[in-house]
Scaffold this motif. Structure first.
Motif, mmCIF file in Angstrom:
data_model
loop_
_atom_site.group_PDB
_atom_site.id
_atom_site.type_symbol
_atom_site.label_atom_id
_atom_site.label_comp_id
_atom_site.label_asym_id
_atom_site.label_seq_id
_atom_site.Cartn_x
_atom_site.Cartn_y
_atom_site.Cartn_z
ATOM 1 N N GLN A 1 -2.313 -1.382 -11.526
ATOM 2 C CA GLN A 1 -2.076 0.020 -12.411
ATOM 3 C C GLN A 1 -2.647 1.093 -12.037
ATOM 4 O OE1 GLN A 1 -3.995 -1.876 -15.917
ATOM 5 N NE2 GLN A 1 -1.817 -1.603 -17.157
ATOM 6 N N GLY A 2 -1.731 1.874 -11.173
ATOM 7 C CA GLY A 2 -2.133 3.129 -10.652
ATOM 8 C C GLY A 2 -3.294 2.930 -9.659
ATOM 9 N N ALA A 3 -3.229 1.744 -8.763
ATOM 10 C CA ALA A 3 -4.107 1.632 -7.789
ATOM 11 C C ALA A 3 -3.993 2.297 -6.644
ATOM 12 C CB ALA A 3 -4.113 -0.179 -7.346
ATOM 13 N N ARG A 4 -5.001 3.304 -6.012
ATOM 14 C CA ARG A 4 -4.485 4.246 -5.032
ATOM 15 C C ARG A 4 -5.372 3.867 -3.970
ATOM 16 N NH1 ARG A 4 -4.156 10.610 -6.838
ATOM 17 N NH2 ARG A 4 -2.700 10.071 -8.628
ATOM 18 N N VAL A 5 -4.504 3.749 -2.771
ATOM 19 C CA VAL A 5 -4.827 3.026 -1.371
ATOM 20 C C VAL A 5 -4.626 4.521 -0.370
ATOM 21 C CG1 VAL A 5 -4.858 0.760 -2.084
ATOM 22 C CG2 VAL A 5 -2.834 1.806 -0.843
ATOM 23 N N GLY A 6 -5.440 4.350 0.930
ATOM 24 C CA GLY A 6 -5.011 5.238 1.641
ATOM 25 C C GLY A 6 -3.933 4.866 2.558
ATOM 26 N N ALA A 7 -3.599 5.855 3.499
ATOM 27 C CA ALA A 7 -2.484 5.375 4.358
ATOM 28 C C ALA A 7 -2.863 4.206 5.404
ATOM 29 C CB ALA A 7 -2.201 6.805 5.265
ATOM 30 N N ASP A 8 -4.336 4.421 5.613
ATOM 31 C CA ASP A 8 -4.357 3.085 6.435
ATOM 32 C C ASP A 8 -4.569 1.892 6.014
ATOM 33 O OD1 ASP A 8 -6.675 3.493 4.763
ATOM 34 O OD2 ASP A 8 -8.160 3.613 6.296
ATOM 35 N N ALA A 9 -4.187 1.645 4.537
ATOM 36 C CA ALA A 9 -4.114 0.366 4.208
ATOM 37 C C ALA A 9 -2.740 -0.301 4.234
ATOM 38 C CB ALA A 9 -3.984 0.423 2.400
ATOM 39 N N VAL A 10 -1.642 0.359 4.868
ATOM 40 C CA VAL A 10 -0.511 -0.400 5.133
ATOM 41 C C VAL A 10 -0.776 -1.368 6.390
ATOM 42 C CG1 VAL A 10 1.838 0.198 6.117
ATOM 43 C CG2 VAL A 10 0.921 1.794 4.477
ATOM 44 N N LEU A 11 -0.086 -2.417 6.120
ATOM 45 C CA LEU A 11 -0.298 -3.609 6.924
ATOM 46 C C LEU A 11 0.957 -3.843 7.739
ATOM 47 C CD1 LEU A 11 -2.007 -5.885 8.288
ATOM 48 C CD2 LEU A 11 -1.112 -7.285 6.322
ATOM 49 N N GLY A 12 1.076 -3.269 9.086
ATOM 50 C CA GLY A 12 2.196 -3.511 9.766
ATOM 51 C C GLY A 12 2.955 -2.175 9.713
ATOM 52 N N GLU A 13 4.248 -2.115 9.388
ATOM 53 C CA GLU A 13 5.030 -0.660 9.408
ATOM 54 C C GLU A 13 5.412 -0.491 7.930
ATOM 55 O OE1 GLU A 13 7.670 0.054 12.514
ATOM 56 O OE2 GLU A 13 6.789 -1.581 13.494
ATOM 57 N N PHE B 1 10.194 -2.476 1.355
ATOM 58 C CA PHE B 1 9.053 -3.434 1.281
ATOM 59 C C PHE B 1 8.298 -3.353 2.383
ATOM 60 C CE2 PHE B 1 8.316 -8.127 1.471
ATOM 61 C CZ PHE B 1 7.933 -8.103 0.012
ATOM 62 N N THR B 2 6.774 -3.422 1.707
ATOM 63 C CA THR B 2 5.657 -2.895 2.841
ATOM 64 C C THR B 2 4.504 -3.983 2.229
ATOM 65 O OG1 THR B 2 6.772 -0.773 3.020
ATOM 66 C CG2 THR B 2 4.459 -0.940 3.569
ATOM 67 N N ALA B 3 3.702 -4.295 3.326
ATOM 68 C CA ALA B 3 2.577 -4.855 2.904
ATOM 69 C C ALA B 3 1.083 -3.915 2.965
ATOM 70 C CB ALA B 3 2.195 -5.955 4.011
ATOM 71 N N PHE B 4 0.401 -3.973 2.073
ATOM 72 C CA PHE B 4 -0.694 -3.247 1.948
ATOM 73 C C PHE B 4 -2.263 -4.177 1.929
ATOM 74 C CE2 PHE B 4 2.656 -0.861 0.073
ATOM 75 C CZ PHE B 4 2.478 0.421 0.477
ATOM 76 N N LEU B 5 -3.004 -3.494 2.318
ATOM 77 C CA LEU B 5 -4.582 -4.038 2.203
ATOM 78 C C LEU B 5 -4.972 -3.619 1.314
ATOM 79 C CD1 LEU B 5 -5.280 -4.239 6.176
ATOM 80 C CD2 LEU B 5 -4.823 -6.112 4.787
ATOM 81 N N VAL B 6 -5.470 -4.250 0.122
ATOM 82 C CA VAL B 6 -5.952 -3.595 -1.010
ATOM 83 C C VAL B 6 -7.342 -4.315 -1.423
ATOM 84 C CG1 VAL B 6 -5.582 -3.177 -3.356
ATOM 85 C CG2 VAL B 6 -3.629 -3.422 -1.984
#
Length: 592
Positions: free
Chosen positions: A234-246, A200-205
């Protein structure tokens, strides 16, 4: 008891010094200025645009958010390094209280600040903060929060949205989020998904991400001036730097931020309740029946006094928590930990304030009579808008279970000496005086102490009876929670009132005294009835009889005619609408 031990249920043990509790009366000139600025913004900028907001004119909502940012109101919790104004928690409460006068805009700004700005501030990397926070604080970009799904509301960790790792280190997001506040016009979403279906992970989108599609606006009972819609990934691609926290630590982001959200919702609903009481008192003073204002009738005085007393209790608890959160000047990097420590109190505030608001608004409609049921008066809209507050930020049922569960865990781990206190109670109960004190101050202290001890007694007995299985006894946990909520509200009320009574002018001191006596009396009656239901579920035989007898001594109130208290408090509501318990907030010049 010191200021540092006022969180996590530690206030249940012993006495707290009046000097260690922050009260609304302790606000300084800076607090009054920020409150006046926020109130003027809501009254002069937001309320006149209500029709446009309810027509879903999100361009107007964005304009208001930008102006709100220009005034510094979106950055009260944010350090100057990121474009904020870095004020204390009390200032933040005052802004939220003012926004509570317009529920739809309060929802828009609250979701933006509490569910997007705060997660970035507490869990973002330096690059993420530098990239997004200045625009969010300025109101140039609007934030939203995507946690709930069709099958995971209160069970947030049951989310099905997925984040599939990509060869370049990024992620592909798929799933659907529901009930997203600001979804119709937000620029940045904090979205939760499971990496590889598990972590379970948070992302900035950003909204501009291909594959991110906001859905149609929900047709809601209330809050028509705020945007609520689903968000499809739907297939939304984000970079590794989009992870918020760990990765795999999204629960830390979600649950800690919810503590903040519950606290701020307590502030917003308290502000809404104060506005409704003011309008009810004014209406009662001008509406005439049988040749006199309805405010002169005892039945209306009963309503106004109960509304005012409940508001007084909620307000006292709110500012007490705000002062505790500010204690020690915690740097923003550690604020998430401070709010985590205050999880019990955040849930108490959320339940207490949202249910106080619902009561006040229901009685506001009743005082307005037929006029309260039509849209010509604000009372009808207030009522519809408020209903969701008992669902927002975790339902009140979930919050009751959470706060009771937190007390159980803290006691089991020895973080708060509740078990030792519960074991010592039986002998203490037998030595309690049969007759309660009659002097107002002594009586108030007696009830506050008795409610805390009764809560400890019920909690300790439940833990001993059910041990590791106590989590399965939800009815018992709800009863513990209700005892704790009343105990905190009364303790906060008494600590505030006793200081004011010794300091304020006679008529103001009388309102504080009357409100405190009503709050304490009604809480003692509720607790007596609750313990008669709850104690047989955790005790039996001689122990049950001793506990019931002791509870009667702990909570015993002398028979008293409440009418003088209630009539005096109701008269103060009519004579000083909006300032029943002291000076009104002073309107200052709009900044910016």
């Amino acid at each position: 008891m010191t200021m540092t031990s006022q969180f996590g249920g530690a206030w249940l043990l012993g006495e707290t010094s009046q000097d260690d509790v922050f009260r609304p009366e302790d606000r300084n000139d800076e607090h009054r200025m920020i409150a006046a600025t926020a109130q003027a913004f809501i009254e002069q900028e937001v309320i006149p645009r209500n029709d446009a907001l309810e027509a879903k004119n999100w361009a107007v909502a964005r304009q208001l958010m930008r102006h709100c940012g220009e005034l510094g109101l979106l950055g009260v919790d944010v350090p100057e390094d990121f474009g904020g104004v870095g004020l204390d928690t009390v200032s933040s409460v005052l802004v939220s209280e003012a926004m509570g006068r317009h529920a739809s805009f309060a929802t828009t700004a609250g979701a933006h600040m509490g569910l997007c700005v705060v997660p970035l501030l507490w869990f973002g990397t330096p690059a993420q903060r530098s990239r997004y926070l200045p625009g969010l604080v300025a109101g140039e970009i609007v934030g939203a929060y995507g946690l709930s799904e069709a099958g995971s509301g209160s069970d947030a960790l049951g989310a099905r949205a997925t984040a599939t790792p990509l060869p370049d280190g990024g992620y592909e997001l798929n799933g659907e989020k529901l009930w997203i506040t600001n979804c119709g016009f937000a620029d940045l979403f904090v979205v939760f998904a499971k990496v590889n279906g598990d972590h379970f992970t948070a992302f900035l989108v950003p909204r501009t991400t291909p594959g991110v599609t906001p859905g149609r606006e929900e047709h809601k009972m209330g809050l028509h001036g705020s945007s609520t819609a689903p968000l499809l990934l739907q297939g939304a691609r984000v970079g590794a730097d989009a992870v918020l926290g760990e990765v795999g630590k999204g629960h830390k982001v979600a649950f800690t931020v919810l503590n903040y959200g519950r606290f701020k919702l307590g502030a917003m609903t308290t502000g809404g309740a104060r506005q409704a009481l003011k309008e009810a008192a004014k209406y009662a003073a001008t509406r005439r029946q049988f040749g006199q204002p309805i405010a002169d009738f005892g039945a209306i005085k009963l309503k106004l006094s109960e509304m005012a007393a409940r508001l007084y209790a909620g307000e006292s608890a709110l500012f007490r928590v705000a002062g505790s959160l500010d204690h020690g000047g915690t740097p923003h990097e550690a604020r998430s930990r401070v709010f985590e420590q205050h999880a019990v109190e955040a849930s108490i505030l959320k339940v207490l304030a949202s249910e106080t608001l619902q009561y006040v608004l229901d009685e506001n409609i009743q005082i307005h009579g037929g006029n309260g049921f039509v849209r010509d008066y604000p009372a009808e809209g207030y009522y519809r808008d408020a209903r969701v507050n008992r669902i927002f930020e975790g339902t009140n049922e979930i919050n009751r279970l959470l706060l009771a569960g937190q007390l159980v865990r803290r006691a089991a781990r020895g973080e708060v000496a509740l078990i030792a206190a519960a074991r010592a109670l039986p002998e203490q109960l037998l030595t309690l005086p049969i007759t309660p004190p009659e002097e107002a101050g002594a009586l108030l202290r007696h009830v506050a102490s008795g409610l805390k001890q009764a809560t400890v007694m019920l909690l300790g007995a439940a833990m001993q009876r059910y041990q590791e299985q106590i989590a399965d006894e939800q009815e018992v946990l709800v009863w513990i929670a209700d005892m704790a909520i009343d105990a905190y509200a009364v303790d906060s009320t008494v600590l505030r009132a006793l200081r004011v009574i010794g300091e304020a002018e006679p008529e103001v001191a009388a309102s504080h005294r009357d409100a405190a006596l009503i709050v304490a009396s009604e809480a003692a009656l509720r607790a007596d009835a609750l313990l008669r239901r709850a104690l047989p579920a955790v005790l039996e035989g001689d122990m049950l009889r001793i506990a019931l007898s002791g509870a009667r001594r702990l909570l015993k109130m002398p028979a008293a005619d409440q009418r003088p208290w209630r009539r005096s408090l109701a008269a103060a509501c009519v004579a000083r609408p909006g300032a029943v318990f002291g000076e009104p907030a002073r309107h200052g010049m709009l900044a910016g």
